[in-house]
Design a protein around this motif. Structure first.
Motif, PDB file in Angstrom:
ATOM      1  N   ALA A 184     -27.022 106.358  39.627  1.00  0.00           N
ATOM      2  CA  ALA A 184     -26.560 105.039  40.079  1.00  0.00           C
ATOM      3  C   ALA A 184     -25.439 104.512  39.194  1.00  0.00           C
ATOM      4  CB  ALA A 184     -27.734 104.066  40.089  1.00  0.00           C
ATOM      5  N   LEU A 185     -25.590 104.632  37.880  1.00  0.00           N
ATOM      6  CA  LEU A 185     -24.561 104.120  36.971  1.00  0.00           C
ATOM      7  C   LEU A 185     -23.271 104.918  37.089  1.00  0.00           C
ATOM      8  CD1 LEU A 185     -26.680 103.325  33.778  1.00  0.00           C
ATOM      9  CD2 LEU A 185     -25.788 101.726  35.480  1.00  0.00           C
ATOM     10  N   THR A 186     -23.378 106.203  37.382  1.00  0.00           N
ATOM     11  CA  THR A 186     -22.179 107.017  37.594  1.00  0.00           C
ATOM     12  C   THR A 186     -21.417 106.547  38.825  1.00  0.00           C
ATOM     13  OG1 THR A 186     -23.283 108.922  36.576  1.00  0.00           O
ATOM     14  CG2 THR A 186     -21.332 109.365  37.895  1.00  0.00           C
ATOM     15  N   LEU A 187     -22.152 106.278  39.905  1.00  0.00           N
ATOM     16  CA  LEU A 187     -21.519 105.760  41.123  1.00  0.00           C
ATOM     17  C   LEU A 187     -20.929 104.372  40.883  1.00  0.00           C
ATOM     18  CD1 LEU A 187     -24.199 106.866  43.759  1.00  0.00           C
ATOM     19  CD2 LEU A 187     -21.948 107.906  43.347  1.00  0.00           C
ATOM     20  N   LEU A 188     -21.645 103.549  40.128  1.00  0.00           N
ATOM     21  CA  LEU A 188     -21.143 102.213  39.806  1.00  0.00           C
ATOM     22  C   LEU A 188     -19.868 102.304  38.967  1.00  0.00           C
ATOM     23  CD1 LEU A 188     -21.469  99.137  39.818  1.00  0.00           C
ATOM     24  CD2 LEU A 188     -22.980  99.365  37.826  1.00  0.00           C
ATOM     25  N   ALA A 189     -19.840 103.241  38.031  1.00  0.00           N
ATOM     26  CA  ALA A 189     -18.648 103.426  37.204  1.00  0.00           C
ATOM     27  C   ALA A 189     -17.444 103.785  38.062  1.00  0.00           C
ATOM     28  CB  ALA A 189     -18.897 104.515  36.160  1.00  0.00           C
ATOM     29  N   ASN A 190     -17.663 104.595  39.087  1.00  0.00           N
ATOM     30  CA  ASN A 190     -16.566 104.960  39.973  1.00  0.00           C
ATOM     31  C   ASN A 190     -16.051 103.743  40.731  1.00  0.00           C
ATOM     32  OD1 ASN A 190     -14.852 106.984  41.347  1.00  0.00           O
ATOM     33  ND2 ASN A 190     -16.085 106.460  43.143  1.00  0.00           N
ATOM     34  N   LYS A 191     -16.980 102.881  41.166  1.00  0.00           N
ATOM     35  CA  LYS A 191     -16.559 101.659  41.853  1.00  0.00           C
ATOM     36  C   LYS A 191     -15.774 100.741  40.903  1.00  0.00           C
ATOM     37  CE  LYS A 191     -17.768 100.467  45.422  1.00  0.00           C
ATOM     38  NZ  LYS A 191     -17.103 100.581  46.746  1.00  0.00           N
ATOM     39  N   LEU A 192     -16.231 100.641  39.674  1.00  0.00           N
ATOM     40  CA  LEU A 192     -15.534  99.810  38.699  1.00  0.00           C
ATOM     41  C   LEU A 192     -14.163 100.388  38.376  1.00  0.00           C
ATOM     42  CD1 LEU A 192     -18.585  99.045  36.387  1.00  0.00           C
ATOM     43  CD2 LEU A 192     -17.286  97.342  37.691  1.00  0.00           C
ATOM     44  N   ARG A 193     -14.075 101.706  38.315  1.00  0.00           N
ATOM     45  CA  ARG A 193     -12.777 102.351  38.068  1.00  0.00           C
ATOM     46  C   ARG A 193     -11.795 102.006  39.172  1.00  0.00           C
ATOM     47  NH1 ARG A 193     -10.326 106.544  40.101  1.00  0.00           N
ATOM     48  NH2 ARG A 193     -12.181 107.117  41.329  1.00  0.00           N
ATOM     49  N   GLN A 194     -12.262 102.009  40.410  1.00  0.00           N
ATOM     50  CA  GLN A 194     -11.397 101.685  41.540  1.00  0.00           C
ATOM     51  C   GLN A 194     -10.952 100.230  41.525  1.00  0.00           C
ATOM     52  OE1 GLN A 194     -13.734 102.778  44.975  1.00  0.00           O
ATOM     53  NE2 GLN A 194     -13.607 104.975  44.549  1.00  0.00           N
ATOM     54  N   SER A 195     -11.751  99.373  40.898  1.00  0.00           N
ATOM     55  CA  SER A 195     -11.392  97.955  40.845  1.00  0.00           C
ATOM     56  C   SER A 195     -10.316  97.675  39.801  1.00  0.00           C
ATOM     57  CB  SER A 195     -12.632  97.104  40.542  1.00  0.00           C
ATOM     58  OG  SER A 195     -13.030  97.274  39.195  1.00  0.00           O
ATOM     59  N   GLY A 196     -10.035  98.664  38.937  1.00  0.00           N
ATOM     60  CA  GLY A 196      -8.966  98.523  37.965  1.00  0.00           C
ATOM     61  C   GLY A 196      -9.312  97.709  36.741  1.00  0.00           C
ATOM     62  N   GLU A 197     -10.626  97.526  36.468  1.00  0.00           N
ATOM     63  CA  GLU A 197     -11.003  96.741  35.287  1.00  0.00           C
ATOM     64  C   GLU A 197     -10.848  97.565  34.010  1.00  0.00           C
ATOM     65  OE1 GLU A 197     -14.172  97.072  33.294  1.00  0.00           O
ATOM     66  OE2 GLU A 197     -14.122  99.070  34.140  1.00  0.00           O
ATOM     67  N   GLN A 198     -11.007  96.932  32.876  1.00  0.00           N
ATOM     68  CA  GLN A 198     -10.924  97.638  31.602  1.00  0.00           C
ATOM     69  C   GLN A 198     -12.038  98.697  31.529  1.00  0.00           C
ATOM     70  OE1 GLN A 198     -10.501  95.103  28.148  1.00  0.00           O
ATOM     71  NE2 GLN A 198      -9.552  93.492  29.370  1.00  0.00           N
ATOM     72  N   PRO A 199     -11.751  99.836  30.918  1.00  0.00           N
ATOM     73  CA  PRO A 199     -12.677 100.979  31.025  1.00  0.00           C
ATOM     74  C   PRO A 199     -13.917 100.895  30.140  1.00  0.00           C
ATOM     75  CG  PRO A 199     -10.779 101.586  29.695  1.00  0.00           C
ATOM     76  CD  PRO A 199     -10.510 100.195  30.205  1.00  0.00           C
ATOM     77  N   TYR A 200     -14.597  99.748  30.144  1.00  0.00           N
ATOM     78  CA  TYR A 200     -15.886  99.686  29.451  1.00  0.00           C
ATOM     79  C   TYR A 200     -16.891 100.627  30.105  1.00  0.00           C
ATOM     80  CZ  TYR A 200     -14.068  95.420  27.274  1.00  0.00           C
ATOM     81  OH  TYR A 200     -13.319  94.507  26.558  1.00  0.00           O
ATOM     82  N   TRP A 201     -16.728 100.825  31.429  1.00  0.00           N
ATOM     83  CA  TRP A 201     -17.634 101.725  32.141  1.00  0.00           C
ATOM     84  C   TRP A 201     -17.579 103.141  31.562  1.00  0.00           C
ATOM     85  CZ3 TRP A 201     -15.056 105.850  34.128  1.00  0.00           C
ATOM     86  CH2 TRP A 201     -13.692 105.687  34.366  1.00  0.00           C
ATOM     87  N   LEU A 202     -16.413 103.536  31.043  1.00  0.00           N
ATOM     88  CA  LEU A 202     -16.287 104.866  30.465  1.00  0.00           C
ATOM     89  C   LEU A 202     -17.147 104.994  29.211  1.00  0.00           C
ATOM     90  CD1 LEU A 202     -15.007 107.655  30.446  1.00  0.00           C
ATOM     91  CD2 LEU A 202     -13.038 106.688  29.245  1.00  0.00           C
ATOM     92  N   LEU A 203     -17.160 103.936  28.397  1.00  0.00           N
ATOM     93  CA  LEU A 203     -18.035 103.932  27.220  1.00  0.00           C
ATOM     94  C   LEU A 203     -19.496 104.044  27.646  1.00  0.00           C
ATOM     95  CD1 LEU A 203     -16.332 101.110  25.106  1.00  0.00           C
ATOM     96  CD2 LEU A 203     -16.102 103.589  24.827  1.00  0.00           C
ATOM     97  N   GLY A 204     -19.851 103.335  28.725  1.00  0.00           N
ATOM     98  CA  GLY A 204     -21.214 103.410  29.226  1.00  0.00           C
ATOM     99  C   GLY A 204     -21.577 104.804  29.696  1.00  0.00           C
ATOM    100  N   LEU A 205     -20.668 105.463  30.398  1.00  0.00           N
ATOM    101  CA  LEU A 205     -20.937 106.823  30.874  1.00  0.00           C
ATOM    102  C   LEU A 205     -21.063 107.802  29.715  1.00  0.00           C
ATOM    103  CD1 LEU A 205     -18.813 107.509  34.083  1.00  0.00           C
ATOM    104  CD2 LEU A 205     -21.261 107.099  33.882  1.00  0.00           C
ATOM    105  N   LEU A 206     -20.202 107.646  28.703  1.00  0.00           N
ATOM    106  CA  LEU A 206     -20.275 108.539  27.547  1.00  0.00           C
ATOM    107  C   LEU A 206     -21.618 108.371  26.827  1.00  0.00           C
ATOM    108  CD1 LEU A 206     -16.650 108.171  26.124  1.00  0.00           C
ATOM    109  CD2 LEU A 206     -17.633 110.176  27.258  1.00  0.00           C
ATOM    110  N   ALA A 207     -22.043 107.129  26.641  1.00  0.00           N
ATOM    111  CA  ALA A 207     -23.332 106.883  25.990  1.00  0.00           C
ATOM    112  C   ALA A 207     -24.476 107.434  26.829  1.00  0.00           C
ATOM    113  CB  ALA A 207     -23.515 105.381  25.746  1.00  0.00           C
ATOM    114  N   MET A 208     -24.392 107.279  28.154  1.00  0.00           N
ATOM    115  CA  MET A 208     -25.450 107.779  29.033  1.00  0.00           C
ATOM    116  C   MET A 208     -25.485 109.299  29.020  1.00  0.00           C
ATOM    117  SD  MET A 208     -27.712 106.191  30.825  1.00  0.00           S
ATOM    118  CE  MET A 208     -29.144 106.759  31.718  1.00  0.00           C
ATOM    119  N   GLY A 209     -24.311 109.922  28.906  1.00  0.00           N
ATOM    120  CA  GLY A 209     -24.261 111.384  28.871  1.00  0.00           C
ATOM    121  C   GLY A 209     -24.969 111.961  27.661  1.00  0.00           C
TER     122      GLY A 209
END
Length: 282
Positions: A121-146
């Motif tokens: 779910a968080l991976t899919l959410l990160a993709n949606k956030l990436r498409q919205s053009g926001e600052q890449p905090y989602w990338l930090l979240g994905l790295l920590a989750m990985g």
């Protein structure tokens, strides 16, 4: 929001806290008692989720349906996690553990499955956030989750499989003293648990910042997600202290399902907003 939707959201918000209160307050119950109650509760949760997000689930817009599915992937594990209310905390003695070994295997299997679903779910959410053009905090979240997910699975396998097998062997051999290898393994997994718990809380903090940056949620809500997640991360890695309130807090944040409470609350918020405001997340 209708009265029914408000009631559904209120009930769903209380779910993890009520389950934790029952588990810690009442302890282990007979499966013949808690399983029927849990099944009734699972049905109520399903009805409440449907009432809160039905307009989103069948929205003709695929973007809206995907948001509903993302929220569901986080909410569904909590239907399973609530069965822990009847199981109570993990046993503290070998005889109690052996008497409930099947329940412990189920407990940690559900946690592993839930952790995987929430990661998806968080991976899919990160993709949606990436498409919205926001600052890449989602990338930090994905790295920590990985990093956190493999440690989480390893830790849950230790509790769900390794301990049961070890305790069975200890009882069969009538060992009064635990072998050195067992004590070393327990110390190792104490470290693994602390790192894993801290990372899971940091995942939520990163996604809270991402949702705030994208203006999907109110800033106040996002700041609360971030604050409580950072506190949880700090408590998760603190060494043991003799200060009792701090010991209790450290114990609570380290309960395996607790790091998933903030993502669950975020999913309820996401489902509610996606259901009410069809074009909010485009």
């Amino acid at each position: 929001m209708t009265n029914r939707q408000a009631l559904s959201r209120f009930y769903l918000t209380l779910v993890p806290f009520l389950a934790a209160g029952v588990a810690l307050g009442l302890g282990h119950s007979s499966p013949q008692l808690y399983l029927p109650i849990w099944l009734a509760h699972a049905a109520l949760m399903a009805i409440a989720v449907w009432g809160l997000g039905k307009n989103c689930f069948f929205n003709p817009d695929p973007e809206q349906r995907q948001l509903g599915n993302i929220a569901l992937l986080v909410i569904i594990p909590w239907i399973g996690f609530t069965v822990f209310a009847g199981m109570g905390p993990p046993p503290t003695s070998i005889p109690e553990w052996l008497n409930t070994v099947t329940e412990q295997q189920i407990r940690y299997s559900l946690l592993i499955a839930g952790g995987i679903l929430i990661t998806v779910a968080l991976t899919l959410l990160a993709n949606k956030l990436r498409q919205s053009g926001e600052q890449p905090y989602w990338l930090l979240g994905l790295l920590a989750m990985g990093v956190a997910l493999p440690l989480f699975i390893l830790n849950m396998a230790y509790w769900g499989s390794f301990l049961g097998e070890s305790f069975t062997n200890f009882s069969a051999a009538s060992l009064a003293k635990r072998p050195d290898w067992y004590l070393s393994m327990r110390a190792l997994f104490n470290w693994i648990s602390g790192v894993e718990v801290a990372l899971l809380y940091l995942v939520t903090a990163a996604f809270g910042l991402a949702l705030q940056s994208a203006n999907w949620f109110r800033s106040k809500a996002c700041r609360l997600y971030v604050f409580f997640s950072l506190v949880g991360a700090l408590l998760g890695v603190l060494p043991s202290f003799s200060f009792e309130p701090l010991e209790i807090a450290t114990y609570l944040v380290s309960i395996p399902a607790f790091p998933f409470i903030m993502p669950y609350l975020m999913a309820l918020n996401l489902l509610n907003l996606a259901n009410r405001i069809p074009n909010k997340f485009r």
